[in-house]
Design a protein around this motif. Structure first.
Motif, PDB file in Angstrom:
ATOM      1  N   ALA A 320       0.815  -1.212   0.000  1.00  0.00           N
ATOM      2  CA  ALA A 320       0.000   0.000   0.000  1.00  0.00           C
ATOM      3  C   ALA A 320       0.851   1.265   0.000  1.00  0.00           C
ATOM      4  O   ALA A 320       0.519   2.237  -0.680  1.00  0.00           O
ATOM      5  CB  ALA A 320      -0.928  -0.008   1.205  1.00  0.00           C
ATOM      6  N   PHE A 321       1.977   1.242   0.721  1.00  0.00           N
ATOM      7  CA  PHE A 321       2.755   2.481   0.786  1.00  0.00           C
ATOM      8  C   PHE A 321       3.289   2.874  -0.579  1.00  0.00           C
ATOM      9  O   PHE A 321       3.452   4.058  -0.869  1.00  0.00           O
ATOM     10  CB  PHE A 321       3.877   2.374   1.824  1.00  0.00           C
ATOM     11  N   ASN A 430      -8.909   4.824  11.653  1.00  0.00           N
ATOM     12  CA  ASN A 430      -7.515   5.034  12.061  1.00  0.00           C
ATOM     13  C   ASN A 430      -6.548   4.820  10.900  1.00  0.00           C
ATOM     14  O   ASN A 430      -5.402   4.458  11.106  1.00  0.00           O
ATOM     15  CB  ASN A 430      -7.163   4.086  13.205  1.00  0.00           C
ATOM     16  N   ILE A 432      -4.198   6.035   9.199  1.00  0.00           N
ATOM     17  CA  ILE A 432      -3.366   7.227   9.131  1.00  0.00           C
ATOM     18  C   ILE A 432      -2.266   7.104   8.095  1.00  0.00           C
ATOM     19  O   ILE A 432      -1.743   8.104   7.643  1.00  0.00           O
ATOM     20  CB  ILE A 432      -2.787   7.588  10.507  1.00  0.00           C
ATOM     21  N   VAL A 433      -1.939   5.872   7.691  1.00  0.00           N
ATOM     22  CA  VAL A 433      -0.888   5.708   6.682  1.00  0.00           C
ATOM     23  C   VAL A 433      -1.301   6.424   5.399  1.00  0.00           C
ATOM     24  O   VAL A 433      -0.520   7.166   4.796  1.00  0.00           O
ATOM     25  CB  VAL A 433      -0.651   4.217   6.393  1.00  0.00           C
ATOM     26  N   LEU A 436      -1.019  10.225   5.937  1.00  0.00           N
ATOM     27  CA  LEU A 436       0.360  10.698   6.111  1.00  0.00           C
ATOM     28  C   LEU A 436       1.135  10.624   4.798  1.00  0.00           C
ATOM     29  O   LEU A 436       1.962  11.473   4.511  1.00  0.00           O
ATOM     30  CB  LEU A 436       1.076   9.864   7.180  1.00  0.00           C
ATOM     31  N   LEU A 437       0.865   9.593   3.999  1.00  0.00           N
ATOM     32  CA  LEU A 437       1.645   9.444   2.770  1.00  0.00           C
ATOM     33  C   LEU A 437       1.039  10.234   1.603  1.00  0.00           C
ATOM     34  O   LEU A 437       1.755  10.671   0.713  1.00  0.00           O
ATOM     35  CB  LEU A 437       1.760   7.967   2.388  1.00  0.00           C
ATOM     36  N   ARG A 440      -0.603  14.312   3.805  1.00  0.00           N
ATOM     37  CA  ARG A 440      -0.034  14.802   5.048  1.00  0.00           C
ATOM     38  C   ARG A 440      -1.017  15.742   5.752  1.00  0.00           C
ATOM     39  O   ARG A 440      -0.632  16.709   6.398  1.00  0.00           O
ATOM     40  CB  ARG A 440       1.269  15.551   4.788  1.00  0.00           C
TER      41      ARG A 440
END
Lengths: 510, 296
Positions: A320-321, A430, A432-433, A436-437, A440
């Motif tokens: 996913a990232f 939740n 948040i990844v 944040l990615l 932001r």
């Protein structure tokens, strides 16, 4: 079921070996605990102690046989989940932040490190060819020499008395080593410390402050610093605070700020609403897309179903990232490929990262893209349980595919999905990844006390308070985290009851 | 679906294929785009979707080689991508092994043994599992910061610290393994018990050999989950050489230093092994998934 009672083996040699091993490991544990306690970490000492004690008791007595099996998991959950959650809550009641980072002892040490030099004790010096420091003799003390500069331990060199006079280099050598020399402390035979105070001289340096009772610091020039344990700072006579500060408990202050201060509560409320909306829409969208695709793929008349399935699974298979960062690039307003295509086809260039609405839409698009394969896989499994003849009956009655989906399929797959839908809601609550990615949190909500973004979820907002904005307000972040824990706990509990109900219903069925 | 006449059947088939192909086009778009970008010159995309002057520069840099451009300038790799990949794999493997080690015996106890508080413990696990570790990052950071002062090799910016914090992922896996143990025929351990085996022997010589497949599934699931983890890794690992892929990949796309082309090659290089692993394992993973929301 296997009986939990196990007869202890009567073998004497084996039993004494067991106690020997237990005894040795108990001693080892005690040694580590003692070391941790001496190092000023009572928390770690207590944890290690508890761990050692548990192992000793569980393996020492046969009646705890069953618990030997459960212990690793229970200990891991306690140490790695419960402890951090409780610790977070604890930090929520302190002023732990970038300004109040250290313990009181370390703040005191910091102030005590400030030194002044006594000009009366000045000693001229020179640098020898092999990088030793040489202090020529004065009227009342003999000449001194140190080992080479490279031998300094913790920036300190011991000086020893010498009777010979040593050749020293020209001033230029000192100039070249200036930075190194300034950081250096020279310990005299009488334990006093010399620090460099000019290009030609070292002089005795003494701590500026002296510690009095209750940690009050008295300076060489008469200033008095009093520790204020209410706010965690040293204060001078005029009440001015000196950084750095230390951690102190502040009671419910952080929670009050979150819940009542306008500059914080306003964005918090906005973020909370968006977090719920995001979690709900993500859940509905991924479920809808995933179910639709699963139903289409279930149709046995369709060719190449296997190929379609693997290709549709790709968003789930790629880390996913990586996908999120790829989208971050593709959505780039100025040179992203998505705007390139949109502007060629329709002549529009949406500002994905600066408009709050578009940023939110982008977040939902990306999350749907990432999340639908999960539902596609699960629903495909549930569809197997739908009786075929129901469809036949529906077809005979003249129902089309859409009608039979809503009349037959959906009622069959919804009940087992409910707990998973709630879990999915909690996951996205939740998530948040993603935030944040991808964004932001941005674009920022204008006019707030603490930086808050319009795409921030509660979790990412907290994360940014703690680690990304300059304030690094750990106490505040932990207070918000605690509130999120409570919300998550409620969702988890509801989910749990739903699962119980579903399980009961299923087992009640003949 | 039962369809009564041939024309409507064909119409629906075409419709279904159309929908699927359109959808797959949407899915594949980012992947194909990244592939094209990884061969494109420079780090800013301009103009074509198809690279007009294909170059291997980004791939060379991602693999850790210096690249000499036609005009003679030498470009150095901006980040150690392969080192990050190795860090991710190392941490993922060790932590997953640790998770298996901690969860297997207790899963056995939950499935086969009788003890007080079993039901309550299982329920607690299920609820606790929904608390995301990412929200306790402040505490995790503070704990390892403190630990590092006493035991430097377990402090912030070390891999052991991250591995330890990753052990929190065990909750879900206990349930998965327990589910598998539940499905093993009780007659087996009954027989072992009659022959005088202790529970430990039953576990070691009957359950463990039988459950290799589910243990492999749990291992792969937890490995994939951990390789994807970002928030905790990002605060525990600060030094570029210590980073995992998930933390490092982020470095490419800062506004001040936007390396789109280099990122594309690095993303494919590092994402491919994990993707292939997932696709190979996915047939076995689906059963594990329905036990709870691991990802997505």
């Amino acid at each position: 079921m296997i009986a939990a009672e196990v007869p202890e083996e009567p073998n004497l040699a084996r039993s004494s070996l067991k106690w020997l091993v237990l005894g040795v490991s108990a001693l080892a544990f005690l040694y580590v605990v003692w070391g941790l306690y001496l190092a000023g970490e009572p928390l770690f000492a207590v944890i290690t102690m508890a761990l050692g004690l548990a192992i000793f008791i569980l393996f020492g007595w046969a009646r705890f046989y069953t618990w030997r099996f459960v212990f690793p998991a229970v200990a891991a959950v306690a140490l790695f989940i419960v402890l951090p959650v409780l610790y977070t809550t604890g930090i929520g009641f302190t002023n732990f932040s970038a300004r109040n980072l250290l313990t009181f002892e370390r703040v005191q040490d910091y102030h005590l490190q400030a030194t002044i030099t006594d000009p009366a004790d000045k000693r001229g010096f020179g640098l020898t060819a092999d990088e030793r420091l040489f202090f020529p003799a004065t009227d009342d003390s003999p000449a001194l020499i140190t080992p080479p500069l490279g031998d300094a331990v913790n920036g300190t060199l011991p000086a020893t008395e010498t009777s010979e006079t040593v050749e020293v280099e020209a001033m230029r050598a000192v100039m070249q080593r200036r930075a190194q020399l300034q950081a250096l402390a020279v310990r005299l035979p009488d334990e006093r410390v010399l620090k460099m105070d000019g290009l030609r001289s070292f002089s005795v340096s003494v701590p500026f402050y002296e510690v009095g009772p209750d940690g009050v610091l008295t300076g060489a020039d008469g200033t008095v610093l009093t520790p204020n344990h209410e706010i965690g700072f040293y204060q001078d006579a005029g009440g001015k605070t000196l950084t750095p500060g230390w951690r102190v408990g502040v009671g419910f202050e952080n929670f009050e700020r979150v819940l009542t201060s306008d500059g914080v509560r306003q964005p918090m409320l906005q973020i909370f609403v968006w977090t719920c909306l995001f979690a709900f829409l993500s859940m509905v969208l991924t479920f809808a897309v995933g179910t639709t695709l699963a139903v289409i793929l279930e149709w046995s008349h369709l060719a190449y179903r296997g190929v379609y399935r693997v290709l549709l699974l790709l968003p789930y298979a790629v880390p996913a990232f990586i996908s999120i960062l790829v989208f971050r690039g593709l959505f780039n307003q100025n040179f992203g490929e998505i705007n390139l295509i949109l502007s060629t086809l329709f002549g529009i260039k949406p500002v994905w990262f600066t408009s709050p609405i578009l940023a939110k839409i982008m977040l939902l698009i990306v999350n749907t893209w990432l999340g639908f394969p999960y539902w596609m896989l699960l629903i495909a499994g549930f569809l197997q349980a739908v009786p075929r003849d129901h469809y036949k009956a529906a077809a005979l009655e003249g129902a089309g595919p859409v009608r039979s989906f809503f009349a037959i399929t959906l009622p069959q797959i919804l009940p087992p999905s409910v707990p998973l839908l709630i879990a999915n809601f909690a996951f996205n609550f939740n998530n948040i990844v993603l935030v944040l990615l991808l964004t932001r949190g941005g674009p920022d909500i204008p006019g707030t006390l603490i930086p808050a973004g319009s795409t921030d979820l509660l979790g990412s907002f907290t994360f940014r308070i703690a680690f990304q904005n300059s304030g690094q307000d750990f106490g505040m972040a932990s207070a918000i985290s605690t509130l999120i824990f409570i919300i998550t706990g409620v969702i988890a509990f509801v989910n749990f009851r739903m699962m119980q109900r579903y399980a009961a219903k299923r087992s009640a069925r003949p | 679906m039962i369809v009564e006449n041939a024309t409507s059947l064909r119409r629906r088939k075409i419709l279904a294929h159309g929908v699927l192909i359109a959808f797959i086009a949407l899915i594949m778009f980012p992947f194909l785009m990244v592939l094209s970008i990884s061969f494109r010159e420079g780090n800013f995309s301009t103009g074509n979707l198809w690279p007009s002057n294909p170059t291997l520069e980004h791939w060379a840099l991602a693999l850790g080689f210096e690249y000499t451009r036609e005009n003679g300038t030498v470009v150095k790799p901006p980040y150690p991508v392969l080192l990050w990949l190795w860090n991710s794999i190392k941490i993922g493997l060790i932590a997953s092994a640790g998770i298996l080690l901690l969860s297997t015996t207790s899963a056995f106890a939950f499935a086969r043994m009788r003890f007080r508080g079993k039901g309550a413990l299982l329920d607690t696990l299920l609820i606790v599992q929904m608390f995301p570790a990412a929200l306790a990052v402040v505490a995790i950071y503070a704990i390892f910061d403190g630990l590092g002062r006493v035991v430097p090799w377990m402090g912030v910016d070390t891999h052991p610290a991250l591995i330890l914090s990753y052990l929190s992922a065990i909750t879900l896996h206990i349930w998965t393994i327990k589910g598998y143990f539940d499905s093993i025929d009780p007659a087996l351990d009954k027989a072992a018990q009659i022959d005088g085996a202790t529970p430990w022997q039953a576990f070691r010589y009957i359950f463990l050999p039988l459950s290799i497949p589910i243990l492999a599934v749990v291992f792969v699931l937890s490995f994939i989950f951990l390789v994807n983890e970002y928030p905790v890794a990002s605060i525990l690992l600060r030094n570029t050489d210590q980073m995992t892929l998930a933390v490092g990949a982020r470095q490419y796309l800062y506004e001040q230093n936007y390396l789109w082309g280099d990122f594309a090659a690095a993303a494919i290089l590092s994402g491919l092994p994990i993707t292939v692993l997932f696709l190979l394992a996915q047939r076995f993973l689906i059963s594990g998934l329905s036990e709870g929301g691991v990802k997505g």
